[in-house]
Design a protein around this motif. Sequence first.
Motif, mmCIF file in Angstrom:
data_model
loop_
_atom_site.group_PDB
_atom_site.id
_atom_site.type_symbol
_atom_site.label_atom_id
_atom_site.label_comp_id
_atom_site.label_asym_id
_atom_site.label_seq_id
_atom_site.Cartn_x
_atom_site.Cartn_y
_atom_site.Cartn_z
ATOM 1 N N MET A 118 0.834 -1.208 0.000
ATOM 2 C CA MET A 118 0.000 0.000 0.000
ATOM 3 C C MET A 118 0.871 1.261 0.000
ATOM 4 O O MET A 118 0.587 2.237 -0.688
ATOM 5 C CB MET A 118 -0.911 -0.014 1.232
ATOM 6 N N ARG A 119 1.933 1.186 0.815
ATOM 7 C CA ARG A 119 2.835 2.346 0.896
ATOM 8 C C ARG A 119 3.486 2.618 -0.456
ATOM 9 O O ARG A 119 3.622 3.777 -0.884
ATOM 10 C CB ARG A 119 3.900 2.082 1.960
ATOM 11 N N LYS A 120 3.887 1.539 -1.146
ATOM 12 C CA LYS A 120 4.507 1.691 -2.459
ATOM 13 C C LYS A 120 3.523 2.293 -3.452
ATOM 14 O O LYS A 120 3.897 3.112 -4.313
ATOM 15 C CB LYS A 120 5.004 0.334 -2.945
ATOM 16 N N LEU A 121 2.248 1.906 -3.341
ATOM 17 C CA LEU A 121 1.223 2.446 -4.234
ATOM 18 C C LEU A 121 1.060 3.946 -4.032
ATOM 19 O O LEU A 121 0.956 4.716 -4.994
ATOM 20 C CB LEU A 121 -0.103 1.720 -3.986
ATOM 21 N N TRP A 122 1.046 4.376 -2.756
ATOM 22 C CA TRP A 122 0.927 5.802 -2.469
ATOM 23 C C TRP A 122 2.131 6.583 -2.991
ATOM 24 O O TRP A 122 1.985 7.684 -3.543
ATOM 25 C CB TRP A 122 0.784 6.023 -0.962
ATOM 26 N N LEU A 123 3.311 6.014 -2.821
ATOM 27 C CA LEU A 123 4.517 6.692 -3.300
ATOM 28 C C LEU A 123 4.512 6.818 -4.820
ATOM 29 O O LEU A 123 4.837 7.881 -5.368
ATOM 30 C CB LEU A 123 5.758 5.926 -2.832
ATOM 31 N N GLY A 169 1.857 6.787 -6.757
ATOM 32 C CA GLY A 169 0.805 7.731 -7.124
ATOM 33 C C GLY A 169 1.227 9.164 -6.928
ATOM 34 O O GLY A 169 0.965 10.033 -7.768
ATOM 35 N N THR A 170 1.892 9.428 -5.802
ATOM 36 C CA THR A 170 2.382 10.787 -5.535
ATOM 37 C C THR A 170 3.413 11.206 -6.572
ATOM 38 O O THR A 170 3.394 12.339 -7.071
ATOM 39 C CB THR A 170 3.001 10.855 -4.128
ATOM 40 N N ALA A 171 4.312 10.277 -6.910
ATOM 41 C CA ALA A 171 5.326 10.574 -7.923
ATOM 42 C C ALA A 171 4.685 10.867 -9.268
ATOM 43 O O ALA A 171 5.112 11.777 -9.998
ATOM 44 C CB ALA A 171 6.302 9.408 -8.041
ATOM 45 N N LEU A 172 3.633 10.118 -9.606
ATOM 46 C CA LEU A 172 2.938 10.333 -10.874
ATOM 47 C C LEU A 172 2.274 11.700 -10.914
ATOM 48 O O LEU A 172 2.365 12.429 -11.913
ATOM 49 C CB LEU A 172 1.906 9.231 -11.088
ATOM 50 N N VAL A 173 1.594 12.063 -9.829
ATOM 51 C CA VAL A 173 0.920 13.368 -9.770
ATOM 52 C C VAL A 173 1.940 14.507 -9.883
ATOM 53 O O VAL A 173 1.743 15.482 -10.623
ATOM 54 C CB VAL A 173 0.108 13.490 -8.462
ATOM 55 N N LEU A 174 3.044 14.395 -9.153
ATOM 56 C CA LEU A 174 4.077 15.429 -9.205
ATOM 57 C C LEU A 174 4.697 15.523 -10.600
ATOM 58 O O LEU A 174 4.978 16.620 -11.093
ATOM 59 C CB LEU A 174 5.160 15.143 -8.169
ATOM 60 N N SER A 175 4.877 14.370 -11.240
ATOM 61 C CA SER A 175 5.437 14.370 -12.598
ATOM 62 C C SER A 175 4.526 15.103 -13.562
ATOM 63 O O SER A 175 4.980 15.900 -14.395
ATOM 64 C CB SER A 175 5.667 12.932 -13.072
ATOM 65 N N VAL A 176 3.221 14.851 -13.441
ATOM 66 C CA VAL A 176 2.262 15.524 -14.313
ATOM 67 C C VAL A 176 2.272 17.031 -14.065
ATOM 68 O O VAL A 176 2.244 17.839 -15.009
ATOM 69 C CB VAL A 176 0.846 14.954 -14.101
ATOM 70 N N LEU A 177 2.332 17.426 -12.802
ATOM 71 C CA LEU A 177 2.344 18.849 -12.463
ATOM 72 C C LEU A 177 3.562 19.555 -13.035
ATOM 73 O O LEU A 177 3.488 20.705 -13.484
ATOM 74 C CB LEU A 177 2.300 19.027 -10.941
ATOM 75 N N PHE A 178 4.707 18.884 -13.013
ATOM 76 C CA PHE A 178 5.930 19.498 -13.521
ATOM 77 C C PHE A 178 5.995 19.461 -15.055
ATOM 78 O O PHE A 178 6.539 20.389 -15.669
ATOM 79 C CB PHE A 178 7.162 18.797 -12.935
ATOM 80 N N ILE A 179 5.471 18.408 -15.654
ATOM 81 C CA ILE A 179 5.582 18.247 -17.096
ATOM 82 C C ILE A 179 4.528 19.067 -17.846
ATOM 83 O O ILE A 179 4.775 19.539 -18.961
ATOM 84 C CB ILE A 179 5.466 16.752 -17.481
ATOM 85 N N PHE A 180 3.364 19.278 -17.234
ATOM 86 C CA PHE A 180 2.271 19.945 -17.935
ATOM 87 C C PHE A 180 2.638 21.350 -18.442
ATOM 88 O O PHE A 180 2.306 21.680 -19.600
ATOM 89 C CB PHE A 180 1.027 20.027 -17.049
#
Length: 270
Positions: free
Chosen positions: A1-6, A8-19
Amino acid sequence: MRKLWLNGTALVLSVLFIFPVYWMFSTSFKSNSQVLTKDPVFFFTPTFDHYSTATGVDLFWTYVTNSLVVTIAAVLLALVVALAASFAIARMEFKGRRGMVIAVMMAQMAPWEILIIVVYLNARDLEMLNSLVTLTLIYFVMALPFTIWTLRGFIAAVPKELEESAMIDGCNRVQAFIRVIFPLLAPGLMATSLFGFIAAWNEYAMVLVLNKAPDAATLPLWLTQFQTNFGNDWGATMAASSMFTIPVLIVFLLLQRRVTGGLSAGAVKG
């Protein structure tokens, strides 16, 4: 579960920076009506009109040449001087060595913008305004502290026994450095070169103050020219920004592994 949250957070941050980068590139291919509409446009027929506008600016190739000359010259100067300075700090014992290390760290942490007025006054008094030589020297000094600090870590990480063995075999200190230490510094040289390149390529404040003459300007000033009586030409601005970004982006993506290794190794070793 912890790995899933990490993840997911990395994915969201990547989208925010790449957009924002995606939006810059996509906007450069939109028509003026699509750029200025209130509703965001994600699907459109690409147009290269904005790129024609961006490259059609007077002295465009002069800006490109000036940026390349100043950036490459500053990086090469920083590498040559930093190699000698970092070798002295890492390998030699001399009075004031610790003070020199502290001075390099302080110079790296200091914001260079606070020196703009002093630099301008000195350049004016020496009649060195609107000079590529002046800009090169400034960028060289700006890149030097980081280059010295990083290369010092790499040189300190090379065992002294290798250098001593080369000297026993007949090499002097300079030959031992060139034949033994220098080939092992490739990751550090790459990391510091890219840092210096990006810093000099993107620098705006110094060139704005010191090199206002069109034939002495660099690409950051070219990015400010897309204004009309009705406001900014955002399409041309995004096209110019995309063109300005692509060279550094390509080089960084190709060399990112060695750059990351170089930065971490130079920071923790020695």
